[in-house]
Design an enzyme around this catalytic site. Structure first.
Site, mmCIF file in Angstrom:
data_model
loop_
_atom_site.group_PDB
_atom_site.id
_atom_site.type_symbol
_atom_site.label_atom_id
_atom_site.label_comp_id
_atom_site.label_asym_id
_atom_site.label_seq_id
_atom_site.Cartn_x
_atom_site.Cartn_y
_atom_site.Cartn_z
ATOM 1 N N HIS A 138 -10.096 -5.156 -3.688
ATOM 2 C CA HIS A 138 -8.866 -5.455 -2.981
ATOM 3 C C HIS A 138 -9.002 -5.767 -1.489
ATOM 4 C CE1 HIS A 138 -9.839 -1.193 -2.485
ATOM 5 N NE2 HIS A 138 -9.088 -1.285 -1.386
ATOM 6 N N ASN A 144 -12.655 -3.101 2.182
ATOM 7 C CA ASN A 144 -13.735 -1.914 2.184
ATOM 8 C C ASN A 144 -14.667 -1.935 0.973
ATOM 9 O OD1 ASN A 144 -12.716 -0.836 4.754
ATOM 10 N ND2 ASN A 144 -10.897 0.174 3.454
ATOM 11 N N ASP A 177 0.662 -1.110 -0.050
ATOM 12 C CA ASP A 177 -0.204 0.225 -0.015
ATOM 13 C C ASP A 177 0.874 1.291 0.022
ATOM 14 O OD1 ASP A 177 -3.095 0.643 1.065
ATOM 15 O OD2 ASP A 177 -1.701 2.197 1.260
ATOM 16 N N HIS A 197 -7.147 -5.662 2.163
ATOM 17 C CA HIS A 197 -5.800 -5.087 2.865
ATOM 18 C C HIS A 197 -5.414 -6.110 3.768
ATOM 19 C CE1 HIS A 197 -6.714 -0.852 2.274
ATOM 20 N NE2 HIS A 197 -7.784 -1.309 1.865
ATOM 21 N N VAL A 212 -10.759 2.946 -3.759
ATOM 22 C CA VAL A 212 -10.409 2.488 -5.145
ATOM 23 C C VAL A 212 -11.360 1.342 -5.634
ATOM 24 C CG1 VAL A 212 -8.550 1.373 -6.493
ATOM 25 C CG2 VAL A 212 -7.967 3.106 -4.831
HETATM 26 P P1 DGP Z 1 -9.559 1.766 0.217
HETATM 27 O O1 DGP Z 1 -9.777 2.674 0.955
HETATM 28 O O2 DGP Z 1 -9.884 0.268 0.757
HETATM 29 O O3 DGP Z 1 -10.169 1.890 -1.308
HETATM 30 O O4 DGP Z 1 -7.972 1.402 -0.160
HETATM 31 C C1 DGP Z 1 -7.301 1.903 -1.252
HETATM 32 C C2 DGP Z 1 -5.740 1.796 -0.832
HETATM 33 O O5 DGP Z 1 -4.949 2.002 -2.223
HETATM 34 C C3 DGP Z 1 -5.547 2.774 0.081
HETATM 35 O O6 DGP Z 1 -4.953 2.037 1.442
HETATM 36 C C4 DGP Z 1 -4.343 3.545 -0.573
HETATM 37 C C5 DGP Z 1 -3.994 2.614 -1.717
HETATM 38 N N1 DGP Z 1 -3.597 3.158 -2.968
HETATM 39 C C6 DGP Z 1 -4.028 4.272 -3.492
HETATM 40 N N2 DGP Z 1 -3.328 4.707 -4.587
HETATM 41 C C7 DGP Z 1 -2.229 3.797 -4.669
HETATM 42 C C8 DGP Z 1 -1.295 3.606 -5.695
HETATM 43 O O7 DGP Z 1 -1.074 4.442 -6.694
HETATM 44 N N3 DGP Z 1 -0.405 2.673 -5.181
HETATM 45 C C9 DGP Z 1 -0.345 1.956 -4.377
HETATM 46 N N4 DGP Z 1 0.702 1.082 -4.136
HETATM 47 N N5 DGP Z 1 -1.561 1.962 -3.489
HETATM 48 C C10 DGP Z 1 -2.328 2.706 -3.759
#
Ligand code: DGP
Length: 117
Positions: free
Chosen positions: A100, A87, A32, A102, A96
């Site tokens: 996914h 989420n 993340d 976590h 996003v």
């Molecule tokens: P959620 O809030 O559950 O949709 O989590 C989305 C997660 O994605 C958040 O913890 C941050 C991560 N994230 C957002 N943009 C990027 C990215 O460009 N690269 C990576 N590695 N993680 C990202």
């Protein structure tokens, strides 16, 4: 199946760089970008689903969640413990909209259960 303008589809395609933890033909696990714990890895199916309610086949979900154990082993948190969070939509603040998981760990956590004070 890929969705246009999906951030995680672009990461899966290698168009946006990520720090890879695990990859096979069906899933990608990567760090993340904004870690909330010492270990904070995301696992995504390579096919696009908006979220866990988006008609994800049982077999796809099973494969995704089996990958959690692999990631926990790779990250060295299988024994110490970890939390798995998916989420989903607005109340959960899904930011996003590509399914996914976590995987969080590496230090003790509070309950995180809003029903407990
Ligand atoms: P959620 O809030 O559950 O949709 O989590 C989305 C997660 O994605 C958040 O913890 C941050 C991560 N994230 C957002 N943009 C990027 C990215 O460009 N690269 C990576 N590695 N993680 C990202």
């Amino acid at each position: 199946m890929r969705k246009e303008d999906c951030l995680f589809c672009k990461i899966v395609a290698g168009e946006i760089p990520s720090t890879k933890v695990y990859e096979d033909e069906r899933v990608l696990a990567f760090e993340d970008v904004s870690p909330q714990m010492p270990v904070h890895t995301l696992i995504v199916p390579k096919d696009h689903y908006d979220n866990i309610g988006d008609g994800v086949p049982d077999e796809e979900l099973g494969y995704l969640f089996n990958t959690v154990r692999k990631v926990a082993d790779i990250k060295g948190i299988a024994e110490s413990g970890y939390r798995v969070i998916v989420n989903t939509n607005n109340d959960a603040q899904q930011s996003v909209h590509h399914l996914h998981v976590h995987v969080l760990g590496g230090a003790p956590m509070n309950s995180g259960d809003p029903s407990r004070k």
